[in-house]
Design a protein around this motif. Structure first.
Motif, short mmCIF file in Angstrom:
data_model
loop_
_atom_site.label_atom_id
_atom_site.label_comp_id
_atom_site.label_asym_id
_atom_site.label_seq_id
_atom_site.Cartn_x
_atom_site.Cartn_y
_atom_site.Cartn_z
N GLU A 1 2.07 -2.25 -6.58
CA GLU A 1 0.91 -1.89 -7.42
C GLU A 1 0.66 -0.40 -7.33
N GLU A 2 0.78 0.12 -6.12
CA GLU A 2 0.49 1.53 -5.89
C GLU A 2 1.50 2.44 -6.58
N HIS B 1 0.86 -1.18 0.00
CA HIS B 1 0.00 0.00 0.00
C HIS B 1 0.90 1.24 0.00
N TYR C 1 -10.59 6.24 0.49
CA TYR C 1 -9.67 5.72 -0.52
C TYR C 1 -8.34 6.46 -0.42
N HIS C 2 -7.25 5.69 -0.27
CA HIS C 2 -5.90 6.29 -0.13
C HIS C 2 -5.87 7.33 0.98
N ASP D 1 -7.69 -1.57 0.53
CA ASP D 1 -6.75 -1.40 -0.59
C ASP D 1 -5.35 -1.77 -0.15
ZN LIG Z 1 -4.57 1.92 -4.11
#
Ligand SMILES: [Zn+2]
Length: 538
Positions: free
Chosen positions: A372-373, A320, A487-488, A338
């Protein structure tokens, strides 16, 4: 893209055929209760793991936990060093104290505020740059030959900075729009036209996160894969992200206003292209360093002597975004949904398939990717250097932030209309009494925003499914609020409401999809009219 009617007709047919296929296993009882899933999420999203930043001690702890679980459950290692596949990165960070951005119009210089107007984006700025260049507005900045769209036609971009609004015209199908909006594809066209830099204006109609939240974390380092084979934006000297609320100043003296552009962009209407009156003066000081992380790969071997050398991949990112600017006094971006949620699911499903081995013809690869981030980097590395024979991967089922925050009734299937895997996912959903839908918010561009995209680019049919909602219902607002607030953000933690039953139902769906894909003799194929079929070797 297929018409709505043909999708409906297909689904009616699909229910009947899949009801026969699944009648042998128990259809009402799932293998999951939500509790084991939640206990994994709780471990991964604990403050002590500090948000699982790529290359950090926190991510290493999360990975050690995942490996321990997979080992304990009897999965086979399928990485390079046991379960691990090492991946090398370069990291980029702006030294803002030594950097500056200014707009020069008619000899007047106006310094831009990094916090409020625009900042240097290290995703696209990988080396220090000191330059001054004229600006040209290029609409959405897209060249899409399949749709005869060329926003760069007749525009002089040589040595200039291309200014564009995030988005695409409404007559471009989602898949095509998604593909051409990737950084590498958009830059390919702009670079060929002679541009040396970009200013990206966020589209107010499609921002998941408000500018204030984007801006507080603008100095978070970005990363790229270290190997030169992965370098995607040659010639790009400077990438700047612009606040739409400040964008009017870019358009002063051009005969156009940003208000006009934003209104067109909101409805995905075609945008005009024209030279802007000003130029951008930039001094970007970029600090770089190298670091290492890893993907995790585990395997459950199928029983069919011929088919066991083929693999269905279940993927999820375990990284993350780490520690960032405090929001309400909290600096740890825990990443529970996430993507602690997807990583936990991979561990849960691996354990369940090992403990209740149904007849498994093909093998299943459980993949927990890193970075991924940072731009889908771990999966990009894996797709380029898979730890099994490249041609043996027949499908990717990717799970990223599937959001069990409302009861599971509607399942969004990213890639629904693209391949036989999309059809199968819809049929499995139907067999469980769920309503499968295509992406109701194509502007958010989600089909290319997670790891499945790297498999797609290697020709592998892929889906990414999420708990979803009907447009116009109260559930839609729950999702919208979640994106805006959690989110985030540090509040994507374990102190948020989740629906354990929805999570369990989603896990059961994923398990059935994996089993059917592993046991159906035919490999899933791209639809003849799918845009993504171009990547498949056959
Ligand atoms: Zn993300």
């Amino acid at each position: 893209m297929r018409s709505i009617l043909s999708v409906i007709l297909f689904l009616v047919f699909a229910v009947t055929s899949s009801a026969q296929q699944t009648s042998s296993h128990s259809r009402s009882e799932g293998h999951f209760d939500g509790h084991s899933w939640w206990s994994h999420v709780k471990f991964l999203a604990d403050d002590s793991l500090e948000g699982r930043e790529t290359g950090s001690e926190g991510l290493r702890k999360a990975q050690a936990y995942a490996v321990e679980q997979l080992q304990k459950d009897g999965l086979e290692p399928a990485g390079v060093n046991g379960f691990y596949q090492p991946v090398h990165f370069n990291q980029y960070e702006v030294d803002e104290a030594k950097s500056s951005l200014a707009l020069v119009t008619n000899g007047q210089t106006k310094t831009l505020s990094f916090a409020d107007d625009a900042f240097i984006n290290t995703r696209s700025t990988h080396a220090s740059a000191n330059l001054s260049a004229p600006l040209v507005f290029v609409g959405y900045g897209l060249q899409i030959p399949e749709k005869n769209l060329d926003e760069l036609a007749g525009v002089d971009l040589k040595g200039k900075i291309a200014v564009y609004l995030v988005g695409s015209p409404s007559d471009i199908p989602t898949a095509l729009a998604s593909h051409y909006q990737t950084a590498s594809e958009r830059w390919k066209a702009l670079h060929a036209a002679g541009a040396i830099g970009t200013i990206t204006i966020f589209n107010p109609a499609s921002m998941d996160i408000p500018w204030s939240r984007i801006s507080v974390n603008r100095n978070h380092p970005s990363m790229d894969l270290a190997d030169a084979e992965f370098y995607e934006t040659p010639g790009l000297q400077l990438g700047v992200a612009f606040n739409p609320a400040s964008a009017e100043q870019l358009f002063a003296g051009s005969g156009h206003t940003f208000a006009e552009i934003a209104t067109l962009g909101k409805d995905r209407k075609p945008l005009p292209h024209f030279a802007l009156a000003g130029s951008l003066k930039a001094n970007a000081v970029i600090l770089t360093k190298s670091l290492e992380s890893a993907n995790i790969v585990a395997k459950l071997t199928g029983s069919n002597p011929a088919l066991k050398n083929e693999f269905v991949v279940l993927s999820a990112h375990i990284d993350h975004i780490g520690i960032g600017a405090p929001i309400n006094g909290d600096r740890i971006y825990n990443g529970a949904m996430d993507n602690g949620s997807g990583s936990a699911l991979v561990m849960d499903i691996a354990a369940s398939l090992k403990a209740h081995p149904e007849k498994l013809e093909r093998s299943i690869l459980f993949l927990l990717v890193t970075a991924e981030e940072k731009g889908l980097l771990g999966s990009r590395y894996f797709a380029a250097h898979p730890t099994v024979a490249p041609k043996s991967i027949i499908a990717d089922v990717n799970v990223d932030m599937f959001l069990p925050i409302v009861p599971l009734k509607i399942l969004k299937i990213g890639g629904l209309e693209e391949s036989g895997l999309g059809d199968r996912a819809a049929a499995v959903a139907q067999s469980m009494g769920l309503k499968p839908i295509a992406d109701p918010e194509p502007l958010r561009n989600t089909f290319i925003r997670s790891d499945q995209y790297n498999f797609i680019k290697k020709g592998v049919p892929s889906v990414k499914c999420d708990v979803s909602f009907e447009p116009g219902t109260p559930e839609q607002k729950i999702f919208k609020d979640w994106l805006t607030n959690r989110y985030h953000a540090p509040s994507d933690d374990v102190n948020q409401p989740v629906d354990l039953q929805a999570a369990a139902g989603y896990e059961e769906f994923t398990r059935r999809l994996l089993l059917e894909t592993a046991n159906t003799p035919e490999r899933p194929r791209w639809k003849p009219d799918s845009f993504f079929r171009r990547y498949a070797a056959d």
